[in-house]
Design a protein around this motif. Sequence first.
Motif, PDB file in Angstrom:
ATOM      1  N   PRO A 120       0.830  -1.329   0.011  1.00 18.87           N
ATOM      2  CA  PRO A 120      -0.026   0.053  -0.069  1.00 18.87           C
ATOM      3  C   PRO A 120       0.821   1.298  -0.036  1.00 18.87           C
ATOM      4  N   ASN A 121       2.104   1.132   0.000  1.00 20.10           N
ATOM      5  CA  ASN A 121       2.865   2.474  -0.204  1.00 20.10           C
ATOM      6  C   ASN A 121       2.578   3.326  -1.310  1.00 20.10           C
ATOM      7  N   PRO A 122       2.521   4.609  -1.060  1.00 24.24           N
ATOM      8  CA  PRO A 122       1.709   5.433  -2.025  1.00 24.24           C
ATOM      9  C   PRO A 122       3.052   5.609  -3.141  1.00 24.24           C
ATOM     10  N   SER A 123       2.451   6.223  -4.441  1.00 25.50           N
ATOM     11  CA  SER A 123       3.114   6.584  -5.316  1.00 25.50           C
ATOM     12  C   SER A 123       3.924   7.844  -5.126  1.00 25.50           C
ATOM     13  N   SER A 124       5.147   8.317  -5.665  1.00 22.88           N
ATOM     14  CA  SER A 124       5.588   9.628  -5.348  1.00 22.88           C
ATOM     15  C   SER A 124       4.616  10.683  -5.490  1.00 22.88           C
ATOM     16  N   GLY A 125       4.894  11.526  -4.395  1.00 19.98           N
ATOM     17  CA  GLY A 125       4.037  12.732  -4.264  1.00 19.98           C
ATOM     18  C   GLY A 125       2.508  12.594  -3.404  1.00 19.98           C
ATOM     19  N   TYR A 126       2.249  11.291  -3.320  1.00 15.98           N
ATOM     20  CA  TYR A 126       0.937  11.245  -2.654  1.00 15.98           C
ATOM     21  C   TYR A 126       1.083  10.826  -1.212  1.00 15.98           C
ATOM     22  N   SER A 127       0.677  11.738  -0.298  1.00 14.32           N
ATOM     23  CA  SER A 127       0.985  11.666   0.994  1.00 14.32           C
ATOM     24  C   SER A 127      -0.409  11.788   1.922  1.00 14.32           C
ATOM     25  N   HIS A 128      -1.536  11.753   1.189  1.00 13.28           N
ATOM     26  CA  HIS A 128      -2.868  12.042   2.190  1.00 13.28           C
ATOM     27  C   HIS A 128      -3.080  10.910   3.029  1.00 13.28           C
ATOM     28  N   GLY A 129      -2.872   9.657   2.855  1.00 14.51           N
ATOM     29  CA  GLY A 129      -3.054   8.572   3.332  1.00 14.51           C
ATOM     30  C   GLY A 129      -1.917   8.491   4.720  1.00 14.51           C
ATOM     31  N   THR A 130      -0.779   8.796   4.360  1.00 14.22           N
ATOM     32  CA  THR A 130       0.154   8.764   5.501  1.00 14.22           C
ATOM     33  C   THR A 130      -0.133   9.710   6.410  1.00 14.22           C
ATOM     34  N   GLN A 131      -0.718  11.017   6.059  1.00  4.08           N
ATOM     35  CA  GLN A 131      -0.955  12.054   6.934  1.00  4.08           C
ATOM     36  C   GLN A 131      -2.137  11.736   7.704  1.00  4.08           C
ATOM     37  N   VAL A 132      -3.345  11.089   7.119  1.00  2.00           N
ATOM     38  CA  VAL A 132      -4.486  10.679   7.949  1.00  2.00           C
ATOM     39  C   VAL A 132      -4.050   9.667   8.888  1.00  2.00           C
ATOM     40  N   SER A 133      -3.139   8.686   8.557  1.00  2.00           N
ATOM     41  CA  SER A 133      -2.684   7.569   9.453  1.00  2.00           C
ATOM     42  C   SER A 133      -2.192   8.029  10.810  1.00  2.00           C
ATOM     43  N   GLY A 134      -1.190   9.041  10.562  1.00  2.00           N
ATOM     44  CA  GLY A 134      -0.560   9.604  11.868  1.00  2.00           C
ATOM     45  C   GLY A 134      -1.543  10.064  12.985  1.00  2.00           C
ATOM     46  N   LEU A 135      -2.551  10.884  12.423  1.00  2.00           N
ATOM     47  CA  LEU A 135      -3.643  11.241  13.542  1.00  2.00           C
ATOM     48  C   LEU A 135      -4.266  10.136  14.057  1.00  2.00           C
ATOM     49  N   ILE A 136      -4.425   9.035  13.383  1.00  2.33           N
ATOM     50  CA  ILE A 136      -4.857   7.736  14.076  1.00  2.33           C
ATOM     51  C   ILE A 136      -4.038   7.250  15.209  1.00  2.33           C
ATOM     52  N   ALA A 137      -2.761   6.678  14.533  1.00  2.00           N
ATOM     53  CA  ALA A 137      -2.166   5.674  15.293  1.00  2.00           C
ATOM     54  C   ALA A 137      -0.622   5.888  15.194  1.00  2.00           C
ATOM     55  N   ALA A 138      -0.264   7.240  15.261  1.00  2.00           N
ATOM     56  CA  ALA A 138       1.181   7.444  15.220  1.00  2.00           C
ATOM     57  C   ALA A 138       1.777   7.223  16.712  1.00  2.00           C
ATOM     58  N   VAL A 139       2.853   6.589  17.062  1.00  2.00           N
ATOM     59  CA  VAL A 139       3.374   6.193  18.125  1.00  2.00           C
ATOM     60  C   VAL A 139       3.795   7.190  19.267  1.00  2.00           C
ATOM     61  N   LYS A 140       3.239   6.508  20.387  1.00  2.00           N
ATOM     62  CA  LYS A 140       3.436   7.655  21.445  1.00  2.00           C
ATOM     63  C   LYS A 140       4.936   7.643  22.320  1.00  2.00           C
ATOM     64  N   ASP A 141       5.374   8.723  22.519  1.00  2.00           N
ATOM     65  CA  ASP A 141       6.799   8.867  23.371  1.00  2.00           C
ATOM     66  C   ASP A 141       8.100   8.269  22.431  1.00  2.00           C
ATOM     67  N   ASN A 142       7.867   8.366  21.217  1.00  2.00           N
ATOM     68  CA  ASN A 142       9.327   7.885  20.735  1.00  2.00           C
ATOM     69  C   ASN A 142       9.851   9.152  20.000  1.00  2.00           C
ATOM     70  N   SER A 143       9.565  10.492  20.357  1.00  2.00           N
ATOM     71  CA  SER A 143      10.082  11.651  20.123  1.00  2.00           C
ATOM     72  C   SER A 143      10.057  12.002  18.460  1.00  2.00           C
ATOM     73  N   ILE A 144       9.265  11.398  17.911  1.00  2.00           N
ATOM     74  CA  ILE A 144       9.019  11.556  16.277  1.00  2.00           C
ATOM     75  C   ILE A 144       7.760  12.229  16.172  1.00  2.00           C
ATOM     76  N   CYS A 145       7.689  13.228  15.388  1.00  2.00           N
ATOM     77  CA  CYS A 145       6.605  13.811  14.918  1.00  2.00           C
ATOM     78  C   CYS A 145       5.371  14.100  16.038  1.00  2.00           C
ATOM     79  N   VAL A 146       4.308  13.275  16.142  1.00  2.00           N
ATOM     80  CA  VAL A 146       3.014  13.418  16.839  1.00  2.00           C
ATOM     81  C   VAL A 146       2.739  12.152  17.537  1.00  2.00           C
ATOM     82  N   VAL A 147       1.684  12.155  18.347  1.00  6.50           N
ATOM     83  CA  VAL A 147       1.061  10.996  18.793  1.00  6.50           C
ATOM     84  C   VAL A 147      -0.376  10.626  18.284  1.00  6.50           C
ATOM     85  N   GLY A 148      -0.640   9.558  17.915  1.00  8.80           N
ATOM     86  CA  GLY A 148      -2.142   9.250  17.410  1.00  8.80           C
ATOM     87  C   GLY A 148      -3.101   9.158  18.479  1.00  8.80           C
TER      88      GLY A 148
END
Length: 290
Positions: free
Chosen positions: A51-79
């Motif tokens: 399911p990795n996106p084609s070049s330039g397509y970022s919407h699904g990855t952005q959506v996914s971070g709001l749902i389930a980005a990992v907590k307390d790893n000092s990277i970006c956000v927490v879902g």
Amino acid sequence: MKVSSAWSAGYTGTGIVIAVLDDGIQTDHPDLAANVDTANDLDIYNFDDDPNPSSGYSHGTQVSGLIAAVKDNSICVVGVAFNSTLIGVRILGPYAITDSEEAQGLSHYLSNVDIYSNSWGPVDGTGFKSPGLLTKAALQDGVTNGRNGKGAIYIWAAGNGNTADNCNADGYVNSIYTVAISSAMIGQNAWYSEVCASALAVAYGGSQDDRYLTTTTIQSGCKSAGIQGTSYAAPIVTGIVALTLEANSDLTWRDIQHLIVFTSNRNGLNDTYSDWSMNGANKECEFLSN
């Protein structure tokens, strides 16, 4: 939205499986990889299981971070549901997929998926648009047979057409089987949000008029600029529903809809293009004044 209260009570999305139907997910993003089930991903668009996106397509990855980005790893956000499991279902790209392919996405891995998160739909302002017969059947089958008969939950973004569009005309949003979510800014409706009877609730969706959301993006990145829309309000609600299902796995798809209606409050929201009234269920609801 009391997310921190749910975390404090011990709910993190553990055991809840969420299919993200979008333009793909960067499965090895360092803020997502631990929560992505790569064994059951699907790329309907390219007829493979990557399911990795084609070049330039970022919407699904952005959506996914709001749902389930990992907590307390000092990277970006927490879902919102930072211990939930994501399954990428790539269905979006430069050309439209068929009715049967949409149906395939909305029923993918139905035996195990709890929530299908959808931040897509008809192009804004294009008139009435209904799902195809197979897609309608897939939604009905999902709420009938998903989650061992309790029904899969279909979250749907209500659209960004503001007063130039009306989400009642969106057949995906106005389906009785979906939970339609629109957007609020700080203290008022988002400038891009659509008003319709089909929208059960709103969540903060980011805005250029106050502040954008921050989330994961492609190339293992993190993005704030431009992150606004019902596309981002919907996955926040997906995360909230995941916390809810973790708290009570016996809830049916109809229970979830009732909970959203009866726990959502106006909270002083100033609506810039609608009026409010009390309906027969003693709940405040909005309607277009013009």
